[in-house]
Design a protein around this motif. Structure first.
Motif, PDB file in Angstrom:
ATOM      1  N   VAL A 244       1.824 -42.588  -8.031  1.00  0.00           N
ATOM      2  CA  VAL A 244       0.590 -41.878  -8.385  1.00  0.00           C
ATOM      3  C   VAL A 244       0.745 -41.131  -9.708  1.00  0.00           C
ATOM      4  O   VAL A 244      -0.067 -41.273 -10.630  1.00  0.00           O
ATOM      5  N   LEU A 245       1.806 -40.317  -9.808  1.00  0.00           N
ATOM      6  CA  LEU A 245       1.986 -39.490 -10.999  1.00  0.00           C
ATOM      7  C   LEU A 245       2.584 -40.264 -12.164  1.00  0.00           C
ATOM      8  O   LEU A 245       2.386 -39.884 -13.319  1.00  0.00           O
ATOM      9  N   GLY A 246       3.332 -41.337 -11.882  1.00  0.00           N
ATOM     10  CA  GLY A 246       3.981 -42.083 -12.956  1.00  0.00           C
ATOM     11  C   GLY A 246       3.011 -42.561 -14.017  1.00  0.00           C
ATOM     12  O   GLY A 246       3.162 -42.216 -15.209  1.00  0.00           O
ATOM     13  N   PRO A 247       1.991 -43.334 -13.657  1.00  0.00           N
ATOM     14  CA  PRO A 247       1.030 -43.770 -14.687  1.00  0.00           C
ATOM     15  C   PRO A 247       0.293 -42.612 -15.351  1.00  0.00           C
ATOM     16  O   PRO A 247      -0.023 -42.669 -16.538  1.00  0.00           O
ATOM     17  N   MET A 248       0.009 -41.542 -14.578  1.00  0.00           N
ATOM     18  CA  MET A 248      -0.704 -40.407 -15.161  1.00  0.00           C
ATOM     19  C   MET A 248       0.133 -39.726 -16.230  1.00  0.00           C
ATOM     20  O   MET A 248      -0.375 -39.319 -17.275  1.00  0.00           O
ATOM     21  N   VAL A 249       1.440 -39.584 -15.979  1.00  0.00           N
ATOM     22  CA  VAL A 249       2.306 -38.920 -16.942  1.00  0.00           C
ATOM     23  C   VAL A 249       2.597 -39.820 -18.128  1.00  0.00           C
ATOM     24  O   VAL A 249       2.664 -39.372 -19.278  1.00  0.00           O
ATOM     25  N   ALA A 250       2.755 -41.112 -17.896  1.00  0.00           N
ATOM     26  CA  ALA A 250       3.134 -42.029 -18.970  1.00  0.00           C
ATOM     27  C   ALA A 250       1.967 -42.386 -19.872  1.00  0.00           C
ATOM     28  O   ALA A 250       2.164 -42.645 -21.063  1.00  0.00           O
ATOM     29  N   ASP A 251       0.747 -42.406 -19.338  1.00  0.00           N
ATOM     30  CA  ASP A 251      -0.391 -42.895 -20.116  1.00  0.00           C
ATOM     31  C   ASP A 251      -0.635 -42.098 -21.398  1.00  0.00           C
ATOM     32  O   ASP A 251      -0.906 -42.696 -22.441  1.00  0.00           O
ATOM     33  N   PRO A 252      -0.562 -40.743 -21.386  1.00  0.00           N
ATOM     34  CA  PRO A 252      -0.814 -40.026 -22.640  1.00  0.00           C
ATOM     35  C   PRO A 252       0.192 -40.326 -23.733  1.00  0.00           C
ATOM     36  O   PRO A 252      -0.092 -40.105 -24.910  1.00  0.00           O
ATOM     37  N   PHE A 253       1.397 -40.808 -23.372  1.00  0.00           N
ATOM     38  CA  PHE A 253       2.423 -41.085 -24.376  1.00  0.00           C
ATOM     39  C   PHE A 253       2.245 -42.460 -25.007  1.00  0.00           C
ATOM     40  O   PHE A 253       2.935 -42.788 -25.969  1.00  0.00           O
ATOM     41  N   ARG A 254       1.335 -43.253 -24.480  1.00  0.00           N
ATOM     42  CA  ARG A 254       1.109 -44.581 -25.044  1.00  0.00           C
ATOM     43  C   ARG A 254       0.129 -44.471 -26.199  1.00  0.00           C
ATOM     44  O   ARG A 254      -1.059 -44.275 -26.011  1.00  0.00           O
ATOM     45  N   ARG A 255       0.631 -44.577 -27.375  1.00  0.00           N
ATOM     46  CA  ARG A 255      -0.241 -44.518 -28.538  1.00  0.00           C
ATOM     47  C   ARG A 255      -0.888 -45.878 -28.771  1.00  0.00           C
ATOM     48  O   ARG A 255      -0.206 -46.898 -28.761  1.00  0.00           O
ATOM     49  N   PRO A 256      -2.183 -45.894 -28.970  1.00  0.00           N
ATOM     50  CA  PRO A 256      -2.835 -47.180 -29.202  1.00  0.00           C
ATOM     51  C   PRO A 256      -2.336 -47.824 -30.488  1.00  0.00           C
ATOM     52  O   PRO A 256      -2.102 -47.152 -31.493  1.00  0.00           O
ATOM     53  N   LYS A 257      -2.192 -49.127 -30.467  1.00  0.00           N
ATOM     54  CA  LYS A 257      -1.742 -49.848 -31.644  1.00  0.00           C
ATOM     55  C   LYS A 257      -2.867 -49.905 -32.677  1.00  0.00           C
ATOM     56  O   LYS A 257      -4.007 -50.215 -32.357  1.00  0.00           O
ATOM     57  N   HIS A 258      -2.508 -49.583 -33.902  1.00  0.00           N
ATOM     58  CA  HIS A 258      -3.514 -49.603 -34.956  1.00  0.00           C
ATOM     59  C   HIS A 258      -3.747 -51.038 -35.412  1.00  0.00           C
ATOM     60  O   HIS A 258      -2.808 -51.809 -35.618  1.00  0.00           O
ATOM     61  N   ARG A 259      -5.026 -51.399 -35.572  1.00  0.00           N
ATOM     62  CA  ARG A 259      -5.404 -52.717 -36.043  1.00  0.00           C
ATOM     63  C   ARG A 259      -6.071 -52.578 -37.396  1.00  0.00           C
ATOM     64  O   ARG A 259      -6.941 -51.735 -37.605  1.00  0.00           O
ATOM     65  N   ALA A 260      -5.660 -53.428 -38.349  1.00  0.00           N
ATOM     66  CA  ALA A 260      -6.331 -53.448 -39.638  1.00  0.00           C
ATOM     67  C   ALA A 260      -7.725 -54.035 -39.455  1.00  0.00           C
ATOM     68  O   ALA A 260      -7.894 -55.084 -38.831  1.00  0.00           O
ATOM     69  N   LEU A 261      -8.744 -53.354 -39.964  1.00  0.00           N
ATOM     70  CA  LEU A 261     -10.138 -53.754 -39.768  1.00  0.00           C
ATOM     71  C   LEU A 261     -10.726 -54.223 -41.092  1.00  0.00           C
ATOM     72  O   LEU A 261     -10.874 -53.439 -42.044  1.00  0.00           O
TER      73      LEU A 261
END
Length: 321
Positions: free
Chosen positions: A129-146
């Motif tokens: 339960v807490l694992g994904p909640m704690v880990a999700d904020p540390f996942r920075r979205p990958k930047h895509r060139a637009l």
């Protein structure tokens, strides 16, 4: 009548502060997920581990208490009966060898077994339960060139509204808007002003304070599936937020209302004759205009957050964007 010398009623266990500390740790994690995942969440996890251990240890105190020494049983062998000689009767327990001395008391075994089993059960219940909640904020979205299209779509000194999707696979929920102006050449290279439409107050979409020419609209279909719409505009009065009254000049500087800084901007580069957007960054203010503008640039900050001055000390860290 004999006086009462003691209370034979069972005593309740004394109150403990360990559950309170455990609850504080949980609160720290929940607050940290919103405010600052990198600092507050680890503190909350540490508090939970410490107070959870102390709470479990306190709860198992009764199982770890040493067994009291009991008075030896005395059997009556009859009045006047002689005692049994030492060399008669059942054999006594032989003395233990040096290697047979008990090295791990039963109370310690019960303590560690209880805490270990409780830890395993707690991990099985909380980690999924807490694992994904704690880990999700540390996942920075990958930047895509637009890719916004060829430079010919952006006439010099002309403002255009560009709408695009940051991730075409996610559909319309990823659509964003930027205000783009071709400043001409600066130092032999094309110069652009690309302003985000996210208000620096609460993130509402700002609008041009001037006419929008819907009849001068072009649509570019990119190779990655992105669809870029370009519409001419004339923000003679700059930009304004219809939600809370924030006002900005054509360079994005705050001129009135509750915003705390200038509008965010986009980095950009020129690839193969096309204008390609980079990452977004925050701006405290801009001196000058167009290609000669001096931009006071900072890392991307959330709406309402100061990026310079003493107020910026209240926002030392920013969550992932």
């Amino acid at each position: 009548m004999e006086p009462v010398t003691g209370d034979d009623r069972p005593h309740l266990p004394p109150p403990s502060l360990w559950p309170v500390g455990f609850a504080v740790g949980v609160a720290c994690i929940l607050v940290g997920l919103v405010v600052d995942p990198k600092v507050i969440v680890p503190i909350g996890v540490a508090i939970i581990l410490v107070f959870g251990f102390l709470w479990a240890r306190d709860a198992t105190r009764g199982y770890r208490a040493p067994v009291p020494d009991l008075e030896p049983e005395v059997r009556e062998t009859g009045r006047g009966a002689p005692p049994i000689p030492a060399h008669m009767g059942e054999a006594a327990m032989p003395e233990p060898e040096p290697g047979e001395i008990e090295r791990f008391p039963r109370s310690k075994f019960l303590e560690f077994s209880t805490l270990g089993l409780g830890g395993v059960i707690g991990a099985v219940v909380t980690i999924p339960v807490l694992g994904p909640m704690v880990a999700d904020p540390f996942r920075r979205p990958k930047h895509r060139a637009l890719d916004l299209g060829p430079l010919t779509d952006f006439p010099v000194n002309q403002w255009r509204i560009a709408t695009f999707m940051t991730d075409p696979s996610e559909g319309e929920v990823s659509r964003r808007t930027a205000y783009v102006r071709n400043n001409g050449e600066a130092g032999g290279e094309p110069s652009f002003t690309i302003i985000s439409n996210r208000c620096a107050h609460l993130g509402c979409p700002v609008q041009p304070n001037g006419p929008i020419f819907e009849n001068k609209k072009t649509v570019e279909h990119m190779k990655d599936g992105n669809e870029v719409t370009l519409i001419d505009m004339l923000p003679a009065g700059g930009f304004g937020c219809p939600c809370h009254g924030g006002q900005y000049d054509p360079e994005g500087n705050r001129t009135a209302g509750p915003p705390v800084r200038a509008l965010d901007r986009y980095n950009y580069e020129i690839r193969g004759g096309h204008l390609v957007l980079g990452k977004t960054y925050s701006v405290s203010h801009v001196n000058g205009t167009g290609a000669q503008a001096k931009i006071h640039e900072y890392g991307l900050a959330g709406p309402g957050n100061h990026v310079d001055g003493p107020e910026a000390w209240l926002y030392p860290l920013q969550p992932p964007h």
